[in-house]
Design a protein around this motif. Structure first.
Motif, PDB file in Angstrom:
ATOM      1  N   MET A 189       0.842  -1.192   0.000  1.00  0.00           N
ATOM      2  CA  MET A 189       0.000   0.000   0.000  1.00  0.00           C
ATOM      3  C   MET A 189       0.879   1.244   0.000  1.00  0.00           C
ATOM      4  SD  MET A 189      -2.923   1.183   2.750  1.00  0.00           S
ATOM      5  CE  MET A 189      -3.869  -0.324   2.550  1.00  0.00           C
ATOM      6  N   SER A 190       0.579   2.190  -0.858  1.00  0.00           N
ATOM      7  CA  SER A 190       1.385   3.397  -0.964  1.00  0.00           C
ATOM      8  C   SER A 190       1.204   4.281   0.267  1.00  0.00           C
ATOM      9  CB  SER A 190       0.992   4.185  -2.215  1.00  0.00           C
ATOM     10  OG  SER A 190      -0.328   4.697  -2.081  1.00  0.00           O
ATOM     11  N   LEU A 191       2.180   5.176   0.470  1.00  0.00           N
ATOM     12  CA  LEU A 191       2.131   6.096   1.612  1.00  0.00           C
ATOM     13  C   LEU A 191       0.918   7.013   1.514  1.00  0.00           C
ATOM     14  CD1 LEU A 191       3.385   7.353   4.142  1.00  0.00           C
ATOM     15  CD2 LEU A 191       4.792   8.793   2.632  1.00  0.00           C
ATOM     16  N   ALA A 192       0.601   7.480   0.301  1.00  0.00           N
ATOM     17  CA  ALA A 192      -0.531   8.394   0.127  1.00  0.00           C
ATOM     18  C   ALA A 192      -1.844   7.716   0.489  1.00  0.00           C
ATOM     19  CB  ALA A 192      -0.583   8.880  -1.322  1.00  0.00           C
ATOM     20  N   LEU A 193      -2.039   6.482   0.020  1.00  0.00           N
ATOM     21  CA  LEU A 193      -3.284   5.778   0.313  1.00  0.00           C
ATOM     22  C   LEU A 193      -3.404   5.438   1.785  1.00  0.00           C
ATOM     23  CD1 LEU A 193      -5.872   4.507  -0.665  1.00  0.00           C
ATOM     24  CD2 LEU A 193      -4.599   2.444  -1.284  1.00  0.00           C
ATOM     25  N   SER A 194      -2.311   4.996   2.404  1.00  0.00           N
ATOM     26  CA  SER A 194      -2.360   4.674   3.833  1.00  0.00           C
ATOM     27  C   SER A 194      -2.623   5.924   4.663  1.00  0.00           C
ATOM     28  CB  SER A 194      -1.048   4.009   4.266  1.00  0.00           C
ATOM     29  OG  SER A 194       0.052   4.874   4.040  1.00  0.00           O
ATOM     30  N   THR A 195      -2.082   7.065   4.216  1.00  0.00           N
ATOM     31  CA  THR A 195      -2.348   8.328   4.922  1.00  0.00           C
ATOM     32  C   THR A 195      -3.830   8.679   4.865  1.00  0.00           C
ATOM     33  OG1 THR A 195      -0.138   9.174   4.401  1.00  0.00           O
ATOM     34  CG2 THR A 195      -1.818  10.792   4.982  1.00  0.00           C
ATOM     35  N   LEU A 196      -4.447   8.508   3.685  1.00  0.00           N
ATOM     36  CA  LEU A 196      -5.873   8.811   3.541  1.00  0.00           C
ATOM     37  C   LEU A 196      -6.721   7.887   4.406  1.00  0.00           C
ATOM     38  CD1 LEU A 196      -8.154  10.362   2.113  1.00  0.00           C
ATOM     39  CD2 LEU A 196      -8.059   8.661   0.291  1.00  0.00           C
ATOM     40  N   ILE A 197      -6.333   6.619   4.490  1.00  0.00           N
ATOM     41  CA  ILE A 197      -7.124   5.658   5.269  1.00  0.00           C
ATOM     42  C   ILE A 197      -7.031   5.939   6.763  1.00  0.00           C
ATOM     43  CG2 ILE A 197      -7.294   3.224   5.924  1.00  0.00           C
ATOM     44  CD1 ILE A 197      -6.475   2.514   3.065  1.00  0.00           C
ATOM     45  N   TYR A 198      -5.813   6.179   7.250  1.00  0.00           N
ATOM     46  CA  TYR A 198      -5.637   6.362   8.690  1.00  0.00           C
ATOM     47  C   TYR A 198      -5.926   7.789   9.160  1.00  0.00           C
ATOM     48  CZ  TYR A 198      -3.571   1.727   8.730  1.00  0.00           C
ATOM     49  OH  TYR A 198      -3.378   0.379   8.608  1.00  0.00           O
ATOM     50  N   GLU A 199      -5.910   8.739   8.240  1.00  0.00           N
ATOM     51  CA  GLU A 199      -6.226  10.130   8.597  1.00  0.00           C
ATOM     52  C   GLU A 199      -7.505  10.569   7.891  1.00  0.00           C
ATOM     53  OE1 GLU A 199      -4.543  11.970  10.673  1.00  0.00           O
ATOM     54  OE2 GLU A 199      -2.634  10.920  10.925  1.00  0.00           O
ATOM     55  N   TRP A 200      -8.471   9.658   7.727  1.00  0.00           N
ATOM     56  CA  TRP A 200      -9.648   9.926   6.893  1.00  0.00           C
ATOM     57  C   TRP A 200     -10.475  11.102   7.394  1.00  0.00           C
ATOM     58  CZ3 TRP A 200     -14.493   9.586   9.055  1.00  0.00           C
ATOM     59  CH2 TRP A 200     -14.594   8.889  10.262  1.00  0.00           C
ATOM     60  N   ARG A 201     -10.471  11.332   8.712  1.00  0.00           N
ATOM     61  CA  ARG A 201     -11.281  12.442   9.234  1.00  0.00           C
ATOM     62  C   ARG A 201     -10.788  13.787   8.708  1.00  0.00           C
ATOM     63  NH1 ARG A 201     -10.761   8.770  13.280  1.00  0.00           N
ATOM     64  NH2 ARG A 201     -12.686   8.000  14.283  1.00  0.00           N
ATOM     65  N   ARG A 202      -9.487  13.914   8.510  1.00  0.00           N
ATOM     66  CA  ARG A 202      -8.939  15.178   8.023  1.00  0.00           C
ATOM     67  C   ARG A 202      -9.288  15.435   6.556  1.00  0.00           C
ATOM     68  NH1 ARG A 202      -2.872  15.023  10.777  1.00  0.00           N
ATOM     69  NH2 ARG A 202      -3.555  15.558  12.892  1.00  0.00           N
ATOM     70  N   TYR A 203      -9.528  14.366   5.813  1.00  0.00           N
ATOM     71  CA  TYR A 203      -9.801  14.509   4.389  1.00  0.00           C
ATOM     72  C   TYR A 203     -11.282  14.329   4.040  1.00  0.00           C
ATOM     73  CZ  TYR A 203      -4.739  14.094   4.076  1.00  0.00           C
ATOM     74  OH  TYR A 203      -3.389  14.310   4.231  1.00  0.00           O
TER      75      TYR A 203
END
Length: 377
Positions: free
Chosen positions: A1-15
């Protein structure tokens, strides 16, 4: 899993706000276009559900909208093709409708009459009419309405009304024929003559053509166009329906309204998505600074942001599908016709992805604050 996708999944509230903004932008455009496309689809429903495989219109016609009729002598010309089994004109003449108000109910007048042949399998009889509906139509002065038209015309099943001054009875209802322009009132040929709307003159409306071999519709349509030598144009049912929808989109007022909604949607999507991405990136600025300290170049960080905006766009598309499906279900319950053809859905999907990518590009400037030295403070 790419860093960008994992960031979106784990920080979903911010996005989440960015995803919602994209979805609302898509919903604005698709709901408006879906409603107008549904209007066009409801207008062509009688033809779309006919047993006929080919429709004959005047040579200059681009769809059912604005069909000015054609000479009746075209009927025997169409019969000259050996693959034709039956040809009948679809009679769509105006009739003045008025209800009998009761208990303070306001008088209502409207209506366009559609004549059908109440014989099972007839080329002018919609294929989804039940046996009970067909039998009801055989009664003199009996009419059938779409269920959503009852309130508009001020009647219920069993009530009487007037069409061209003659009393008719609402003998039943059907589903799937709502019309936000002109209410469709189905009658038999017999009743049409009794209420003075059957026209045996030299001009007729669209010709419905039933073939001996339905699988040869495209081939027979092309051969009929050659046979007609420019005197008429033969359409397959699917081609006519799509062309009628496209013709409706060319109407000036409709095109302006949809264009305005598209501009509003793009503005909302870009501004909110851009601001949300900037805020989310700023909140993670120390993480980006850590990556720079580990040797990740600024160019690679920019690619991460662009990929992140891409995945935000994908999430926005998924939410758009969910919201539009919900709106379509509510519209169906309310009897409002909606349709979402691919030739509109695909451009809207591309538009949403472009909005997401542009928002990411506008947010790249915030990376300048990701200085590794800031980690020592």
């Amino acid at each position: 899993m790419s860093l960008a996708l994992s960031t979106l999944i784990y920080e979903w509230r911010r996005y989440l706000a960015a995803v919602i903004a994209l979805a609302v932008a898509g919903l604005l455009v698709l709901a408006m276009t879906g409603m107008f496309m549904g209007m066009a689809l409801s207008f062509t429903a009688t033809v779309d559900k006919s047993p006929a495989q080919i429709m004959i219109l005047p040579p200059q016609a681009e769809g059912l909208f604005g069909d000015s009729g054609q000479p009746r002598r075209m009927i025997p010309m169409v019969y000259e093709h050996p693959g034709v089994a039956e040809v009948q004109p679809m009679i769509m003449n105006w009739a003045m409708w008025s209800n009998f108000p009761k208990d303070g109910q306001p008088a209502k007048g409207d209506g366009v009459r559609v004549v059908v042949d109440p014989v099972k399998g007839a080329v002018t009889l919609p294929s989804d009419f039940s046996d009970a509906t067909i039998e009801a139509l055989k009664e003199p002065f009996a009419v059938i309405l779409d269920r959503t038209s009852l309130g508009k015309l001020g009647v219920q099943v069993g009530d009487k009304a007037k069409m061209n001054g003659r009393t008719v009875t609402v003998a039943g209802v059907v589903d799937g024929y709502p019309n936000m322009f002109n209410t469709q009132v189905f009658t038999s040929y017999q009743t049409a003559k009794l209420i003075y709307v059957a026209d045996d003159g030299p001009r007729v409306g669209p010709l419905l053509v039933k073939l001996k071999d339905p699988t040869r519709a495209k081939q027979v349509a092309a051969e009929l166009n050659v046979l007609g030598a420019g005197q008429f144009k033969a359409w397959t049912r699917e081609e006519l329906s799509k062309s009628s929808q496209m013709g409706m989109m060319k109407e000036g007022g409709i095109a302006i309204m949809i264009g305005f909604m598209a501009l509003v949607g793009v503005f909302i999507g870009i501004v909110i998505t851009w601001q949300t991405l900037q805020g989310a990136i700023l909140a993670n600025i120390k993480e980006f600074a850590s990556l720079r300290a580990l040797g990740v170049s600024m160019g690679e960080l920019r690619l991460i942001i662009i990929e992140l905006s891409f995945w935000v766009g994908v999430a926005g598309l998924i939410l758009t599908v969910i919201l539009v499906s919900g709106v379509a279900m509510l519209a169906k319950v309310g009897g409002v016709p909606m349709d979402f053809p691919l030739f509109l859905d695909i451009p809207v999907a591309i538009m949403l992805m472009v909005i997401a990518i542009l928002s990411g590009l506008f947010s790249l400037g915030i990376l300048k604050k990701s200085q590794p030295a800031d980690l020592l403070r």
